[in-house]
Design a protein around this motif. Sequence first.
Motif, short mmCIF file in Angstrom:
data_model
loop_
_atom_site.label_atom_id
_atom_site.label_comp_id
_atom_site.label_asym_id
_atom_site.label_seq_id
_atom_site.Cartn_x
_atom_site.Cartn_y
_atom_site.Cartn_z
N HIS A 25 44.46 77.28 73.17
CA HIS A 25 44.70 78.39 74.12
C HIS A 25 44.36 77.97 75.55
O HIS A 25 43.21 77.67 75.85
CB HIS A 25 43.88 79.63 73.76
CG HIS A 25 43.98 80.70 74.81
ND1 HIS A 25 45.14 81.30 75.19
CD2 HIS A 25 43.03 81.25 75.60
CE1 HIS A 25 44.91 82.19 76.15
NE2 HIS A 25 43.62 82.16 76.44
N HIS A 27 45.98 78.52 79.92
CA HIS A 27 46.91 79.22 80.82
C HIS A 27 47.61 78.17 81.67
O HIS A 27 47.89 78.39 82.84
CB HIS A 27 46.13 80.22 81.69
CG HIS A 27 45.48 81.30 80.89
ND1 HIS A 27 46.07 82.50 80.62
CD2 HIS A 27 44.28 81.32 80.24
CE1 HIS A 27 45.26 83.25 79.87
NE2 HIS A 27 44.17 82.54 79.62
N HIS A 48 38.55 81.99 88.99
CA HIS A 48 37.83 83.27 89.06
C HIS A 48 36.38 83.18 88.59
O HIS A 48 35.54 83.98 89.02
CB HIS A 48 38.61 84.38 88.37
CG HIS A 48 38.75 84.30 86.89
ND1 HIS A 48 37.79 84.78 86.03
CD2 HIS A 48 39.72 83.80 86.10
CE1 HIS A 48 38.19 84.63 84.78
NE2 HIS A 48 39.35 84.03 84.80
N TYR A 49 36.06 82.18 87.74
CA TYR A 49 34.66 82.00 87.37
C TYR A 49 33.80 81.71 88.60
O TYR A 49 32.68 82.21 88.75
CB TYR A 49 34.50 80.83 86.40
CG TYR A 49 35.01 81.02 84.99
CD1 TYR A 49 34.40 80.35 83.92
CD2 TYR A 49 36.12 81.81 84.69
CE1 TYR A 49 34.87 80.46 82.61
CE2 TYR A 49 36.59 81.94 83.40
CZ TYR A 49 35.97 81.27 82.36
OH TYR A 49 36.44 81.38 81.06
N ARG A 169 52.98 85.98 74.76
CA ARG A 169 51.82 86.80 75.10
C ARG A 169 52.29 88.23 75.34
O ARG A 169 53.17 88.47 76.17
CB ARG A 169 51.11 86.23 76.32
CG ARG A 169 49.88 86.96 76.79
CD ARG A 169 48.67 86.71 75.91
NE ARG A 169 47.54 87.44 76.43
CZ ARG A 169 46.36 86.90 76.72
NH1 ARG A 169 46.15 85.62 76.52
NH2 ARG A 169 45.38 87.65 77.18
N MET A 257 42.57 88.43 70.61
CA MET A 257 41.40 88.07 71.42
C MET A 257 40.73 89.38 71.82
O MET A 257 41.22 90.09 72.70
CB MET A 257 41.84 87.22 72.60
CG MET A 257 42.66 86.01 72.16
SD MET A 257 43.25 85.01 73.53
CE MET A 257 41.77 84.06 73.88
N LEU A 270 40.83 89.00 89.09
CA LEU A 270 40.69 88.33 87.79
C LEU A 270 39.23 88.21 87.38
O LEU A 270 38.89 88.20 86.21
CB LEU A 270 41.31 86.95 87.82
CG LEU A 270 42.75 86.78 87.35
CD1 LEU A 270 43.18 85.31 87.44
CD2 LEU A 270 42.94 87.30 85.93
N TRP A 324 35.12 81.87 73.52
CA TRP A 324 36.01 82.37 74.57
C TRP A 324 35.28 82.81 75.83
O TRP A 324 34.28 83.54 75.74
CB TRP A 324 36.80 83.55 73.96
CG TRP A 324 37.81 84.20 74.82
CD1 TRP A 324 38.48 83.66 75.87
CD2 TRP A 324 38.29 85.55 74.68
NE1 TRP A 324 39.33 84.60 76.42
CE2 TRP A 324 39.24 85.76 75.69
CE3 TRP A 324 37.99 86.60 73.79
CZ2 TRP A 324 39.91 86.98 75.87
CZ3 TRP A 324 38.64 87.81 73.95
CH2 TRP A 324 39.59 88.00 74.99
N TRP A 325 35.73 82.34 77.02
CA TRP A 325 35.42 82.93 78.32
C TRP A 325 33.92 82.93 78.63
O TRP A 325 33.36 81.88 78.86
CB TRP A 325 35.99 84.33 78.32
CG TRP A 325 36.26 85.01 79.60
CD1 TRP A 325 35.80 84.71 80.86
CD2 TRP A 325 37.12 86.15 79.77
NE1 TRP A 325 36.29 85.60 81.77
CE2 TRP A 325 37.10 86.50 81.12
CE3 TRP A 325 37.90 86.90 78.88
CZ2 TRP A 325 37.83 87.59 81.63
CZ3 TRP A 325 38.64 87.97 79.39
CH2 TRP A 325 38.58 88.31 80.74
N ASP A 354 40.86 77.47 77.51
CA ASP A 354 41.23 78.59 78.37
C ASP A 354 41.47 78.13 79.80
O ASP A 354 41.38 78.91 80.75
CB ASP A 354 40.14 79.67 78.36
CG ASP A 354 40.75 81.06 78.12
OD1 ASP A 354 40.20 81.80 77.32
OD2 ASP A 354 41.78 81.34 78.72
N ARG A 356 42.81 77.42 83.30
CA ARG A 356 43.81 78.06 84.17
C ARG A 356 44.31 77.06 85.20
O ARG A 356 45.35 77.26 85.80
CB ARG A 356 43.20 79.27 84.88
CG ARG A 356 43.13 80.52 84.02
CD ARG A 356 42.56 81.69 84.80
NE ARG A 356 42.63 82.91 84.03
CZ ARG A 356 43.70 83.73 84.02
NH1 ARG A 356 44.76 83.41 84.73
NH2 ARG A 356 43.71 84.82 83.26
O1 FIX Z 1 43.01 87.04 78.10
C1 FIX Z 1 42.82 85.83 78.26
O2 FIX Z 1 43.59 84.95 77.84
C2 FIX Z 1 41.59 85.41 79.02
O3 FIX Z 1 41.27 84.13 78.66
C3 FIX Z 1 41.85 85.46 80.49
O4 FIX Z 1 42.42 86.65 80.81
C4 FIX Z 1 40.60 85.30 81.34
O5 FIX Z 1 40.88 85.74 82.65
C5 FIX Z 1 40.15 83.89 81.41
O6 FIX Z 1 40.62 83.12 82.22
C6 FIX Z 1 39.14 83.45 80.51
O7 FIX Z 1 38.72 82.29 80.53
#
Ligand code: FIX
Length: 417
Positions: A25, A27, A48-49, A169, A257, A270, A324-325, A354, A356
């Motif tokens: 997974h 982006h 965004h982190y 998605r 998720m 975000l 995740w995240w 994850d 981006r």
């Molecule tokens: O929904 C998702 O796929 C999340 O991973 C993202 O929306 C989120 O913003 C992200 O970047 C997490 O790492």
Amino acid sequence: MRTQTAILPGLALEELAAIPFIDVHTHLFMPSLGSLGLWGIDELLTYHYLEAELFRSHDITPEHYWKLSKREQADLIWRTLFVENAPVSESNRGVVAVLNAFGLPTDEPDLAEARAFFSAQEPRAHIRKVLQLAGLSEVVMTNDPLDPEEAPLWERGAEPDPQFHPVLRLDRILNKWAHHWQILASKGYAVDAAITARTASEVRRFLDEWCKRMAPVYMAVSLPDTFVFPEDGPRGKLLAEAVLPACREHGIALSLMIGVRYQVNPRLRLAGDAVGRADLRALEYLAVNYPENRFLVSVLSRENQHELCVYARKFRNLMPFGCWWFLNNPSIVEEITRERLEMLGTSFIPQHSDARVLEQVIYKWRNTRRTLAPILANSYRVLIEDGRPVTRADIQRDIQRLFRGNFERFAGIRAAS
Ligand code: FIX
Ligand code: ZN
């Protein structure tokens, strides 16, 4: 050859480094979706982190920040988090690790040298280089069929890429139907706000056409911490009457998720999402009542991890994946992964990036390999102490399964390699 416990950590790290992973997974976008893909130092810094962390260390208002150019935003984040403070957080360290991976200085007062380096890269060659540095053979994208920028690229026939697997998605369709059914209607689907049988079958037709167009390896949706199923609203009905049947017909899994509290602070855009503990009985209902469907599942709340492990022991059509995240921090990855090894053996997918921004896969997978090596070594050490010898081939087979085979088999993309 039997392995002595003393060498296990080194051996585990060696084999983790030697086996290319599949990143289930991200982006990220394949080259033919060019303009959508983010890469380079300005994108790495305005992830965004880091934006969330900027607002804790600088008194700029979000409103003022969004008025800055991308370059000005990156300069501010670099100065605030990397020059005026030590970049010790996981996401900050990540940027340092990427610069270091390309032999770039990590403690400069400005970004001139880094910008010169990244702007000199040829995008396609850079993508291959970065995936190789990250130890990845393939990544799985996140593709939105209702995204106004992305959809036309697919409709015009985007050139596929063997290293990038598409995913359908469905957040806009399942979570925001009231605001998006009009797009399907404008493309000739006889849908409307109410989920009538006609609307459901037209959404099925939409999904079928996108499956033909994109050949996704799975369908996916993120869900709030308040997610319940069955549910009488558009999401519940479309899941039951369109998405789950389409997944069965196309032989693909559905990725759930679960656990987002969307936009608790919309001023951060975000970075404005948070986490909530979900009631996983919705998952139990899906696993029980849709045995022909396969569910890739990631839960965002730390408190939901144990329940997910227990449900996976009950239902083999559930495949837990990733930390995740907000969970993607070494201390929490360690906790979750140890628990999963103890409860599921090697029958789960430990991590996804994850990512981006392209170069993020370099540090996110370096972190994962660094965190996983002592955890795997410890599992083998106690196995040896309990009287079962362990060989290098055992370790290779297990790592192959954890970071390739489980996904390949569960997603049905090919016989496990
Ligand atoms: O929904 C998702 O796929 C999340 O991973 C993202 O929306 C989120 O913003 C992200 O970047 C997490 O790492
Ligand atoms: Zn994501």
